[in-house]
Motif scaffolding. Structure first.
Motif, PDB file in Angstrom:
ATOM      1  N   ASN A 164      63.247  13.358  28.580  1.00  0.00           N
ATOM      2  CA  ASN A 164      64.341  13.022  27.654  1.00  0.00           C
ATOM      3  C   ASN A 164      64.340  11.526  27.330  1.00  0.00           C
ATOM      4  OD1 ASN A 164      65.272  15.745  27.874  1.00  0.00           O
ATOM      5  ND2 ASN A 164      66.381  15.202  29.732  1.00  0.00           N
TER       6      ASN A 164
ATOM      7  N   GLU B  61      81.614  16.317  33.370  1.00  0.00           N
ATOM      8  CA  GLU B  61      80.478  16.908  34.061  1.00  0.00           C
ATOM      9  C   GLU B  61      79.956  15.950  35.127  1.00  0.00           C
ATOM     10  OE1 GLU B  61      76.763  19.602  32.593  1.00  0.00           O
ATOM     11  OE2 GLU B  61      77.013  17.672  31.611  1.00  0.00           O
TER      12      GLU B  61
ATOM     13  N   GLU C 177      77.373  14.271  37.583  1.00  0.00           N
ATOM     14  CA  GLU C 177      75.949  14.018  37.695  1.00  0.00           C
ATOM     15  C   GLU C 177      75.638  13.634  39.136  1.00  0.00           C
ATOM     16  OE1 GLU C 177      74.401  11.234  34.928  1.00  0.00           O
ATOM     17  OE2 GLU C 177      74.966  12.402  33.174  1.00  0.00           O
TER      18      GLU C 177
ATOM     19  N   THR D  48      72.817  17.935  36.432  1.00  0.00           N
ATOM     20  CA  THR D  48      74.103  18.357  35.889  1.00  0.00           C
ATOM     21  C   THR D  48      74.026  19.867  35.653  1.00  0.00           C
ATOM     22  OG1 THR D  48      73.521  18.082  33.546  1.00  0.00           O
ATOM     23  CG2 THR D  48      74.305  16.129  34.729  1.00  0.00           C
ATOM     24  N   ASP D  49      75.114  20.435  35.135  1.00  0.00           N
ATOM     25  CA  ASP D  49      75.114  21.873  34.833  1.00  0.00           C
ATOM     26  C   ASP D  49      74.183  22.212  33.680  1.00  0.00           C
ATOM     27  OD1 ASP D  49      76.911  22.368  36.834  1.00  0.00           O
ATOM     28  OD2 ASP D  49      78.669  22.226  35.521  1.00  0.00           O
ATOM     29  N   SER D  50      73.897  21.235  32.816  1.00  0.00           N
ATOM     30  CA  SER D  50      73.167  21.537  31.584  1.00  0.00           C
ATOM     31  C   SER D  50      71.757  20.963  31.527  1.00  0.00           C
ATOM     32  CB  SER D  50      73.954  21.016  30.377  1.00  0.00           C
ATOM     33  OG  SER D  50      74.152  19.614  30.475  1.00  0.00           O
ATOM     34  N   LYS D  51      71.418  19.987  32.403  1.00  0.00           N
ATOM     35  CA  LYS D  51      70.101  19.361  32.277  1.00  0.00           C
ATOM     36  C   LYS D  51      69.725  18.673  33.590  1.00  0.00           C
ATOM     37  CE  LYS D  51      72.129  15.110  30.410  1.00  0.00           C
ATOM     38  NZ  LYS D  51      72.176  14.167  29.278  1.00  0.00           N
TER      39      LYS D  51
ATOM     40  N   ASN E 111      67.540  15.121  34.532  1.00  0.00           N
ATOM     41  CA  ASN E 111      66.854  13.909  34.096  1.00  0.00           C
ATOM     42  C   ASN E 111      65.993  13.390  35.239  1.00  0.00           C
ATOM     43  OD1 ASN E 111      67.856  13.740  31.448  1.00  0.00           O
ATOM     44  ND2 ASN E 111      69.712  12.674  32.122  1.00  0.00           N
TER      45      ASN E 111
END
Length: 249
Positions: free
Chosen positions: A64, A205, A207, A233-236, A238
């Protein structure tokens, strides 16, 4: 929740979670529990007067990359008196200076067994080009289980102030690192940090940074900490590579 905040701050200022932990003066040698890499101390707990450290932390995004930056920060740390040290840091994103940061750290003492040591740290960070300040207070307990294993935690609160700050800005700071010293010059660590915890009054959210790391002592004055981990996180996720180069005098 306000009662909890004041109670936690009172624990930090009192210097101990338990009155059963007897305190004694620190010996001439520092307590050799390692420091975390990402969220480091202002010198080791039990720093002696005149100790000087210069280091640079750098974190590199591995995925990302279009929405992430290289974050790095040179800093200088100095023990003014025994058990009391100060720090000045310059946090950058890529080539842009983002803030000015200073910290104070005091070591309360250690247990009679010598396995437990604790202190507190206060940080002030001024965000450039805004009227925004971050004030942080942390309690730092550390414990050595044996010659190989030890653990250090940083527990505290951050409050943002200034006309450009958000309306609800008190955040919880949590960091914990477990260390395994496999030789006199090499230490392995696993560091956990809530890198963007949000605040107590609104849902954000969480991290969580998990950073496996290795510490290598090249000589009396030079050492390196480096590792590869990720922010979850819940969505990604890094992925991040990091290193801290350290010079001690």
């Amino acid at each position: 929740m306000k009662i909890l905040r004041f109670y936690f701050l009172g624990l930090c200022l009192s210097g101990s979670f338990s009155p059963l932990l007897a305190q004694e003066k620190l010996p001439e040698e520092t307590h050799d529990i390692p420091e975390p890499m990402v969220f480091d101390l202002v010198r080791e707990l039990g720093a002696r007067q005149g100790e000087l450290e210069i280091n640079v932390l750098a974190e590199f995004p591995l995925n990302n990359t279009s929405s992430r930056h290289i974050e790095w920060a040179p800093e200088i740390e100095y023990a003014i008196w025994d058990n009391f040290a100060v720090e000045f840091e310059l946090p950058f994103e890529d080539g842009t200076l983002e803030a000015l940061k200073a910290a104070l750290q005091y070591t309360f003492g250690k247990s009679k067994s010598g396995n437990f040591i604790h202190g507190a740290q206060f940080m002030v960070e001024k965000i450039r080009k805004t009227d925004k300040w971050d004030l942080s207070l942390l309690y730092i307990p550390a414990y050595r289980f044996n010659e190989t294993w030890s653990i250090l935690a940083m527990l505290g609160l951050r409050q943002q102030v200034g006309s450009d700050s958000q309306n609800k800005t008190t955040t919880l700071l949590l960091n914990a690192t477990i260390f395994a010293e496999i030789s006199k010059r090499v230490t392995l660590g696993l560091e956990f940090n809530n890198s963007d915890p949000g605040n107590f009054d609104e849902e954000e959210e969480l991290e969580l940074l998990a950073m496996p790391q290795v510490h290598i002592e090249f000589s009396e004055h030079w050492s390196l900490q480096t590792g590869v981990g990720g922010e979850f996180t819940d969505s990604k996720v890094n992925a991040t590579a990091a290193f801290r180069m350290i010079a001690e005098f």
